[in-house]
Design an enzyme around this catalytic site. Structure first.
Site, PDB file in Angstrom:
ATOM      1  N   ASP A 254      58.843  45.061 159.510  1.00  0.00           N
ATOM      2  CA  ASP A 254      59.726  46.222 159.475  1.00  0.00           C
ATOM      3  C   ASP A 254      59.237  47.250 160.495  1.00  0.00           C
ATOM      4  O   ASP A 254      58.047  47.591 160.526  1.00  0.00           O
ATOM      5  CB  ASP A 254      59.724  46.841 158.075  1.00  0.00           C
ATOM      6  CG  ASP A 254      60.905  47.784 157.866  1.00  0.00           C
ATOM      7  OD1 ASP A 254      61.927  47.620 158.549  1.00  0.00           O
ATOM      8  OD2 ASP A 254      60.807  48.685 157.013  1.00  0.00           O
TER       9      ASP A 254
ATOM     10  N   TYR B 154      59.879  51.053 162.771  1.00  0.00           N
ATOM     11  CA  TYR B 154      59.933  52.487 162.487  1.00  0.00           C
ATOM     12  C   TYR B 154      60.553  53.130 163.724  1.00  0.00           C
ATOM     13  O   TYR B 154      59.944  53.955 164.389  1.00  0.00           O
ATOM     14  CB  TYR B 154      58.489  52.950 162.254  1.00  0.00           C
ATOM     15  CG  TYR B 154      58.255  54.318 161.685  1.00  0.00           C
ATOM     16  CD1 TYR B 154      58.959  54.802 160.592  1.00  0.00           C
ATOM     17  CD2 TYR B 154      57.244  55.127 162.224  1.00  0.00           C
ATOM     18  CE1 TYR B 154      58.683  56.042 160.051  1.00  0.00           C
ATOM     19  CE2 TYR B 154      56.957  56.375 161.688  1.00  0.00           C
ATOM     20  CZ  TYR B 154      57.687  56.829 160.599  1.00  0.00           C
ATOM     21  OH  TYR B 154      57.393  58.068 160.063  1.00  0.00           O
TER      22      TYR B 154
ATOM     23  N   ARG C  37      53.177  64.697 156.481  1.00  0.00           N
ATOM     24  CA  ARG C  37      52.022  65.223 157.225  1.00  0.00           C
ATOM     25  C   ARG C  37      52.370  66.591 157.820  1.00  0.00           C
ATOM     26  O   ARG C  37      52.434  66.756 159.041  1.00  0.00           O
ATOM     27  CB  ARG C  37      51.630  64.250 158.346  1.00  0.00           C
ATOM     28  CG  ARG C  37      51.317  62.836 157.896  1.00  0.00           C
ATOM     29  CD  ARG C  37      50.909  61.950 159.079  1.00  0.00           C
ATOM     30  NE  ARG C  37      51.894  61.967 160.149  1.00  0.00           N
ATOM     31  CZ  ARG C  37      52.992  61.207 160.167  1.00  0.00           C
ATOM     32  NH1 ARG C  37      53.239  60.384 159.170  1.00  0.00           N
ATOM     33  NH2 ARG C  37      53.835  61.273 161.184  1.00  0.00           N
TER      34      ARG C  37
ATOM     35  N   ASP D 113      65.457  48.317 152.501  1.00  0.00           N
ATOM     36  CA  ASP D 113      64.020  48.186 152.270  1.00  0.00           C
ATOM     37  C   ASP D 113      63.618  49.233 151.228  1.00  0.00           C
ATOM     38  O   ASP D 113      63.227  50.346 151.564  1.00  0.00           O
ATOM     39  CB  ASP D 113      63.253  48.382 153.579  1.00  0.00           C
ATOM     40  CG  ASP D 113      61.803  47.965 153.463  1.00  0.00           C
ATOM     41  OD1 ASP D 113      61.529  46.971 152.779  1.00  0.00           O
ATOM     42  OD2 ASP D 113      60.944  48.637 154.055  1.00  0.00           O
TER      43      ASP D 113
ATOM     44  N   GLN E 159      53.777  55.212 148.171  1.00  0.00           N
ATOM     45  CA  GLN E 159      53.590  55.120 149.624  1.00  0.00           C
ATOM     46  C   GLN E 159      52.784  56.300 150.165  1.00  0.00           C
ATOM     47  O   GLN E 159      51.853  56.120 150.957  1.00  0.00           O
ATOM     48  CB  GLN E 159      54.954  55.071 150.317  1.00  0.00           C
ATOM     49  CG  GLN E 159      54.883  55.044 151.832  1.00  0.00           C
ATOM     50  CD  GLN E 159      56.246  55.243 152.484  1.00  0.00           C
ATOM     51  OE1 GLN E 159      57.266  55.344 151.804  1.00  0.00           O
ATOM     52  NE2 GLN E 159      56.258  55.292 153.808  1.00  0.00           N
TER      53      GLN E 159
ATOM     54  N   TYR F 287      49.176  55.282 152.098  1.00  0.00           N
ATOM     55  CA  TYR F 287      49.491  54.797 153.438  1.00  0.00           C
ATOM     56  C   TYR F 287      48.481  55.184 154.522  1.00  0.00           C
ATOM     57  O   TYR F 287      48.494  54.587 155.611  1.00  0.00           O
ATOM     58  CB  TYR F 287      50.897  55.235 153.859  1.00  0.00           C
ATOM     59  CG  TYR F 287      51.004  56.613 154.452  1.00  0.00           C
ATOM     60  CD1 TYR F 287      51.315  56.775 155.805  1.00  0.00           C
ATOM     61  CD2 TYR F 287      50.828  57.747 153.679  1.00  0.00           C
ATOM     62  CE1 TYR F 287      51.438  58.031 156.355  1.00  0.00           C
ATOM     63  CE2 TYR F 287      50.939  59.004 154.214  1.00  0.00           C
ATOM     64  CZ  TYR F 287      51.257  59.146 155.554  1.00  0.00           C
ATOM     65  OH  TYR F 287      51.375  60.391 156.109  1.00  0.00           O
TER      66      TYR F 287
ATOM     67  N   THR G   5      64.240  52.524 158.879  1.00  0.00           N
ATOM     68  CA  THR G   5      65.314  53.398 158.399  1.00  0.00           C
ATOM     69  C   THR G   5      66.143  53.936 159.554  1.00  0.00           C
ATOM     70  O   THR G   5      65.612  54.448 160.538  1.00  0.00           O
ATOM     71  CB  THR G   5      64.726  54.581 157.618  1.00  0.00           C
ATOM     72  OG1 THR G   5      63.895  54.079 156.581  1.00  0.00           O
ATOM     73  CG2 THR G   5      65.820  55.431 157.020  1.00  0.00           C
TER      74      THR G   5
END
Length: 402
Positions: free
Chosen positions: A116, A118, A132, A224, A231, A235, A335
């Site tokens: 997958d 990004y 973040r 997904d 997450q 992550y 996404t």
């Protein structure tokens, strides 16, 4: 043109002609092509016509046909286009049209590996701000290469499979708060385009951007599913794991790349200039519009055309280190979110991590998925002569954690 009587709201027209695997009561799963409200049963028709490779359509997955390569894909598509367009073929074709409402649809191909990406800049920037807030929104490498992660092939499921709410470790509150184990409270979706590899490549070789059409057979719709609380805790520094690996849904019909010829567009401009192995001479951006429905209410319409890294570049990046391709590999765009309002491809962005709930048609409000909720994702794309192609649907309902 076609001799078939196709309703205006038919799932597929006589150009899209996607491939899938279906079964009827008492019979084994086999390969078919969707047209109108029917499935064209390819195996017996190909046998009657003496088509080379007719046995490929009597299989339980598309994989043997995918492995036959692009020349076979083109030849079969040309044959099917003739079958549905030429009136003299009607007599031989009609006995092999099975009503869609009489069939069971299966996972269309056996998944080899799942990756997958990004690749939506809007999505990456939004997630960066939410996860973040004290760091740059985009990771340092993001504009230089298509970032991705390896998913779990064994949890890719066909549309309609119930999605069991996952459990894991998550923070009770914000940063520095206690950690507890339990069912995800921030269960989310990700609307994506998935690409299905047919022709493999040897270990130690590279697949250039220009060889995309030789290796990739077609596109599916992907959801997904994502547990955002799991997450966000796990992550750093290695990326998604349990927050993603519990389930990924795919549509039951694979739209061949050839059907998307009229949807091809140039990708957005990029800065800095991409590395040589990612330079794309042919435009493989895709003008595909998604529509996301939450319990029957349309809540967003994400556009694939804004994707920063194209599927051809993603394939080249996957193999630039010598990683091999296998028939049945699935890789997804990540996404799909656009920069304009209403273009979010996940509920994390749509509700800004729950701070701005959406109101559904029944008056209820949602920030993340509740047990019993159903999400459906459909997509359309430009077709020949100004038509609009329907590209299928991927649906799933949330079941409670055991």
């Amino acid at each position: 043109m076609t001799w078939l009587d196709l309703a205006d709201d038919a799932p597929f027209d006589a150009w899209t002609l996607p491939y899938g695997v279906f079964s009827t009561p008492g019979e084994e799963p086999r390969v078919g092509v969707a047209v109108g409200s029917w499935v064209l049963d390819l195996a017996p028709l190909a046998a009657v016509e003496g088509l080379d490779g007719a046995h490929l359509f009597a299989q339980r997955t598309l994989n043997p046909f995918l492995a036959a390569g692009w020349r076979a894909w083109d030849a079969v598509r040309g044959w099917v286009l003739e079958l549905v367009a030429e009136e003299p073929r009607r007599e031989s074709v009609e006995p092999h049209l099975v009503p869609l409402h009489d069939v069971e649809l299966h996972l269309p191909f056996a998944i080899a590996d799942y990756v997958d990406f990004y690749a939506s800049q809007t999505h990456a920037e939004n997630v960066g701000q939410l996860f973040r807030p004290d760091s740059p929104a985009l990771p340092a490498a993001w504009r230089h290469l298509p970032i991705g992660y390896h998913g779990r092939a064994g949890t890719v499921v066909p549309s309609g499979t119930p999605i069991v709410r996952p459990s894991g470790l998550r923070r009770v509150g914000g940063a520095g708060s206690d950690v507890e184990f339990g069912p995800s409270l921030r269960l989310d979706i990700e609307a994506e385009a998935g690409f299905v590899v047919g022709t493999p490549s040897p270990l130690g070789s590279r697949v250039p951007v220009g060889a995309f059409e030789e290796h990739v057979f077609g596109m599916v719709l992907v959801n997904d599913w994502s547990a955002r609380d799991i997450q966000s805790f796990e992550y750093v520094p290695l990326g998604p794991f349990l927050g993603k690996s519990f389930a990924t849904s795919v549509s039951p019909w694979v739209v061949p790349l050839a059907a998307l010829a009229h949807a091809r567009v140039s990708p957005p401009s990029r800065s800095p200039a991409v590395a040589d192995y990612l330079r794309d001479e042919e435009p493989w951006g895709l003008d595909v519009d998604f529509e996301v429905s939450w319990n029957g209410t349309v809540v967003s319409r994400p556009p694939l055309r804004d994707l920063y890294w194209t599927p051809a570049q993603q394939l080249a990046h996957m193999t630039v280190n010598g990683a091999s391709l296998r028939t049945g590999d699935l890789y997804a765009s990540g996404t799909v979110s656009g920069p304009r309002p209403g273009g979010s491809g996940c509920f994390l962005e749509l509700t800004w991590n729950g701070a701005e709930p959406v109101t559904l048609a029944d008056g209820s409000q949602r920030s993340f998925l509740e047990d019993g909720d159903t999400v459906s994702i459909i997509a359309t794309a430009p077709g020949p002569d100004g038509t609009r192609l329907r590209l299928g649907e991927v649906t799933g309902a949330i079941a409670p954690s055991p």
